[in-house]
Design an enzyme around this catalytic site. Structure first.
Site, short mmCIF file in Angstrom:
data_model
loop_
_atom_site.label_atom_id
_atom_site.label_comp_id
_atom_site.label_asym_id
_atom_site.label_seq_id
_atom_site.Cartn_x
_atom_site.Cartn_y
_atom_site.Cartn_z
N LYS A 128 0.84 -1.21 0.03
CA LYS A 128 -0.06 0.17 -0.01
C LYS A 128 0.87 1.30 0.11
O LYS A 128 0.56 2.46 -0.73
CB LYS A 128 -0.92 0.10 1.23
CG LYS A 128 -1.68 1.33 1.35
CD LYS A 128 -2.44 1.46 2.64
CE LYS A 128 -1.73 1.96 3.99
NZ LYS A 128 -1.38 3.07 4.13
N ARG A 169 0.67 14.72 12.79
CA ARG A 169 1.43 14.44 11.68
C ARG A 169 1.51 15.87 10.63
O ARG A 169 0.82 16.12 9.53
CB ARG A 169 0.56 13.31 10.73
CG ARG A 169 0.57 12.14 11.64
CD ARG A 169 -0.12 11.06 11.12
NE ARG A 169 0.59 10.53 9.85
CZ ARG A 169 0.18 9.37 9.08
NH1 ARG A 169 -1.05 8.80 9.39
NH2 ARG A 169 1.01 9.00 8.23
N LEU A 180 7.91 19.52 6.77
CA LEU A 180 8.99 19.19 6.02
C LEU A 180 8.86 19.05 4.57
O LEU A 180 9.91 19.29 3.66
CB LEU A 180 9.59 17.78 6.60
CG LEU A 180 10.02 17.78 8.12
CD1 LEU A 180 10.34 16.34 8.59
CD2 LEU A 180 11.25 18.69 8.03
N ILE A 206 8.11 7.28 16.84
CA ILE A 206 7.62 7.99 15.54
C ILE A 206 6.42 8.70 15.67
O ILE A 206 6.44 9.79 15.47
CB ILE A 206 7.49 7.00 14.22
CG1 ILE A 206 8.76 6.15 14.10
CG2 ILE A 206 7.10 7.68 13.11
CD1 ILE A 206 9.92 6.74 13.65
N ARG A 211 -8.47 -0.64 4.78
CA ARG A 211 -7.51 0.31 3.95
C ARG A 211 -6.37 -0.16 3.70
O ARG A 211 -5.73 0.55 2.80
CB ARG A 211 -7.51 1.52 5.02
CG ARG A 211 -8.70 2.56 5.07
CD ARG A 211 -8.14 3.93 5.98
NE ARG A 211 -6.96 4.22 5.43
CZ ARG A 211 -5.93 4.63 6.22
NH1 ARG A 211 -6.14 4.47 7.65
NH2 ARG A 211 -4.96 5.10 5.75
C1 EPZ Z 1 4.26 6.98 6.14
O1 EPZ Z 1 3.46 8.15 6.63
C2 EPZ Z 1 3.12 5.86 6.03
N1 EPZ Z 1 2.22 6.08 5.36
C3 EPZ Z 1 2.78 5.52 7.42
O2 EPZ Z 1 1.88 4.25 7.35
C4 EPZ Z 1 4.04 5.09 8.30
O3 EPZ Z 1 3.61 5.05 9.66
C5 EPZ Z 1 5.07 6.37 8.06
O4 EPZ Z 1 5.53 6.74 6.83
C6 EPZ Z 1 6.33 6.04 8.97
O5 EPZ Z 1 6.81 4.92 8.68
C7 EPZ Z 1 2.30 6.06 3.88
O6 EPZ Z 1 3.22 5.78 3.41
C8 EPZ Z 1 1.08 6.19 3.16
P1 EPZ Z 1 6.40 10.17 8.10
P2 EPZ Z 1 4.35 9.55 6.44
O7 EPZ Z 1 6.23 11.51 7.51
O8 EPZ Z 1 5.02 9.75 5.57
C9 EPZ Z 1 6.70 13.76 11.54
C10 EPZ Z 1 0.35 2.80 7.72
O9 EPZ Z 1 -0.25 2.47 8.87
N2 EPZ Z 1 7.08 14.52 10.24
O10 EPZ Z 1 7.49 9.35 7.90
O11 EPZ Z 1 3.07 10.52 6.70
C11 EPZ Z 1 5.43 12.90 11.75
O12 EPZ Z 1 4.64 13.62 12.29
C12 EPZ Z 1 0.80 4.22 8.04
O13 EPZ Z 1 0.05 2.08 6.62
C13 EPZ Z 1 6.79 15.85 10.68
O14 EPZ Z 1 7.21 16.26 11.75
O15 EPZ Z 1 4.87 9.51 7.88
C14 EPZ Z 1 5.83 11.67 12.30
O16 EPZ Z 1 6.16 11.79 13.65
C15 EPZ Z 1 0.38 5.06 9.09
N3 EPZ Z 1 7.00 16.81 9.70
C16 EPZ Z 1 7.34 11.39 11.53
O17 EPZ Z 1 7.68 12.63 11.07
C17 EPZ Z 1 6.48 16.84 8.23
O18 EPZ Z 1 6.60 17.56 7.28
C18 EPZ Z 1 7.30 10.20 10.69
O19 EPZ Z 1 6.58 10.67 9.40
C19 EPZ Z 1 6.50 15.03 7.94
C20 EPZ Z 1 6.36 14.22 9.08
#
Ligand code: EPZ
Length: 420
Positions: A22, A120, A124, A328, A398
């Site tokens: 996914k 979230r 960044l 995370i 989902r």
């Molecule tokens: C991806 O989400 C995945 N979703 C998530 O899977 C997964 O949990 C996550 O990566 C971490 O591995 C998809 O790929 C669709 P991040 P993403 O940006 O990219 C912070 C599932 O269950 N952050 O890597 O949205 C954020 O708040 C889902 O399949 C900022 O602070 O996650 C978090 O604490 C849930 N500023 C950390 O970084 C930003 O601009 C990692 O988030 C972006 C993120």
């Protein structure tokens, strides 16, 4: 709303086919917006999130045709604005911003709100677009990004919890059509980012270093159509691996890639599971007693946060104390209260959950709160005495293709109660 009824206590046996990932297919579908030529994506899982992304691409003006595990997309002409409600409903759709900005030099999408697992933010993503020369404005619940031209630039994309997966994907896609070279430092190294880069390179992009913390993108004038087969879903595979260990069964995960799952397989081995790697996947079984292990979630190649809840369910039935720390997402323990309803003994202390495992679980009605929490409740139901009813399974649909059929194939007593 559908629910799942699970009669627990049976070991799982047999073979299950692992679906496409996914979290790889969502950004790959968004990447098809980077060209006006047709793209064909294979091993596409039939999930509500994927169908949703299809609706978003169609809304933007692309022709989208799903056909038996493949999707053909052709984005001849495009609108620069994503439909408010559609985007708001699925966070993953934020990754249409990079391709729209690259191709149209403008992109407007609704600001994705937080979700149950955390705030979230997307700061960044926006920092990366601004580094490429875009002007970003947040107004009326929308994010507007526009640029006369995008120019490659070095940038650091590390945040509070380290790298960002979709942030890296979004900026990498925007940089493919920028003038000059972009260097993304503290890039996410997830296999899904590597798969996206492979697809982009097959469209004619020049991306190097995907899978490492430093990604270099040399901009090109335009991209062409391409065909791509998505990688298998390592999170789905990890979920079935834990199901085998939890039920004292033996399950072959056909198509799973052990090289994407080192951290999970390492912890499962420490917990007492046996992992056999073979050419077409891997087999997980358990011969002896389970042992408690401590887990801390980290960016890849550390232990994935998307397997934290499922691992907690395993530790709940494992005699002894284990500590599970979530680094995370700040509020990804929604499953704790529902596991407790099934008889687990878990206490939350700040970012950690202390699991006093080994108490037998007994079936009860429980409520799914998010995708991976609902997977953990299904696993707990498989190990519990009696019947567990998992409600709001739209969460699980989902991210898990036909989970009830696949588990039944492995001998589980599970049925879906469709809402009349
Ligand atoms: C991806 O989400 C995945 N979703 C998530 O899977 C997964 O949990 C996550 O990566 C971490 O591995 C998809 O790929 C669709 P991040 P993403 O940006 O990219 C912070 C599932 O269950 N952050 O890597 O949205 C954020 O708040 C889902 O399949 C900022 O602070 O996650 C978090 O604490 C849930 N500023 C950390 O970084 C930003 O601009 C990692 O988030 C972006 C993120």
């Amino acid at each position: 709303m559908d629910s799942l009824l699970i009669k627990g206590g049976l070991p799982l046996h047999g073979e299950v086919a692992i679906s496409g990932a996914k979290n790889a297919v969502l950004p790959i579908l968004a990447a098809t917006l980077l060209t006006s030529e047709p793209c064909v994506i294979r091993r596409v899982p039939n999930l509500s999130d994927v169908r949703f992304m299809g609706q978003i691409l169609t809304w933007l003006g692309a022709e989208v045709r799903f056909d038996n595990g493949s999707v053909r997309v052709q984005a001849r002409k495009l609108k620069g604005t994503g439909e408010y409600d559609l985007i708001r409903k699925m966070r993953g759709s934020i990754c249409i911003m990079g391709p729209l900005l690259a191709r149209l030099h403008k992109a407007t999408v609704s600001l994705p709100g937080g979700c149950v697992i955390g705030a979230r933010p997307i700061n960044l993503h926006l920092k990366g677009f601004e580094a490429l020369g875009a002007r970003v404005v947040i107004e009326g619940g929308y994010v507007h990004a526009s640029a006369k031209r995008l120019v490659g630039s070095p940038m650091f994309l590390g945040g509070r919890a380290g790298s960002t997966v979709l942030g890296t994907a979004n900026v990498m896609m925007a940089a493919t059509l920028a003038e000059g070279v972009t260097i993304i430092e503290s890039a996410a190294c997830e296999p899904e980012v590597v798969d996206l880069a492979a697809f982009l390179n097959s469209m004619g992009a020049k991306i190097a270093g995907a899978g490492s913390p430093t990604i270099t993108v040399t901009g090109v004038k335009m991209l062409h159509g391409a065909e791509h087969e998505v990688i298998p879903d390592r999170i789905e595979a990890a979920t079935y691996a834990i199901a085998a260990a939890m039920t004292n069964g033996e399950v072959k995960l056909r198509g799973a890639r052990a090289d994407h799952m080192h951290a999970v397989l390492d912890k499962l081995t420490d917990a007492g599971a046996t992992i056999q790697r073979n050419g077409t996947g891997l087999t997980v079984s358990r011969k002896g007693r389970l042992k408690p292990v401590d887990i801390t979630t980290l960016p890849y190649s550390g232990f994935p946060t998307d397997v934290q809840a499922q691992m907690m369910a395993l530790m709940a039935v494992t005699p002894g104390i284990s500590i599970i720390t979530e680094r995370i997402f700040e509020s990804r323990f929604m499953h704790v209260s529902e596991l407790t309803r099934l008889g687990a003994d878990i206490e939350i202390e700040g970012p950690s959950a202390i699991v006093k495992g080994g108490k037998p679980l007994s079936g009860a009605p429980v409520m799914a709160s998010d995708l991976r929490a609902s997977a953990a409740l299904v696993l707990a139901g498989l190990a519990a005495r009696g019947t567990t009813q998992v409600n709001r399974v739209y969460h699980i649909d989902r991210g898990y293709e036909q989970i009830d059929n696949k588990l039944r194939q492995l001998g589980a007593r599970i049925e879906r109660i469709e809402d009349s």
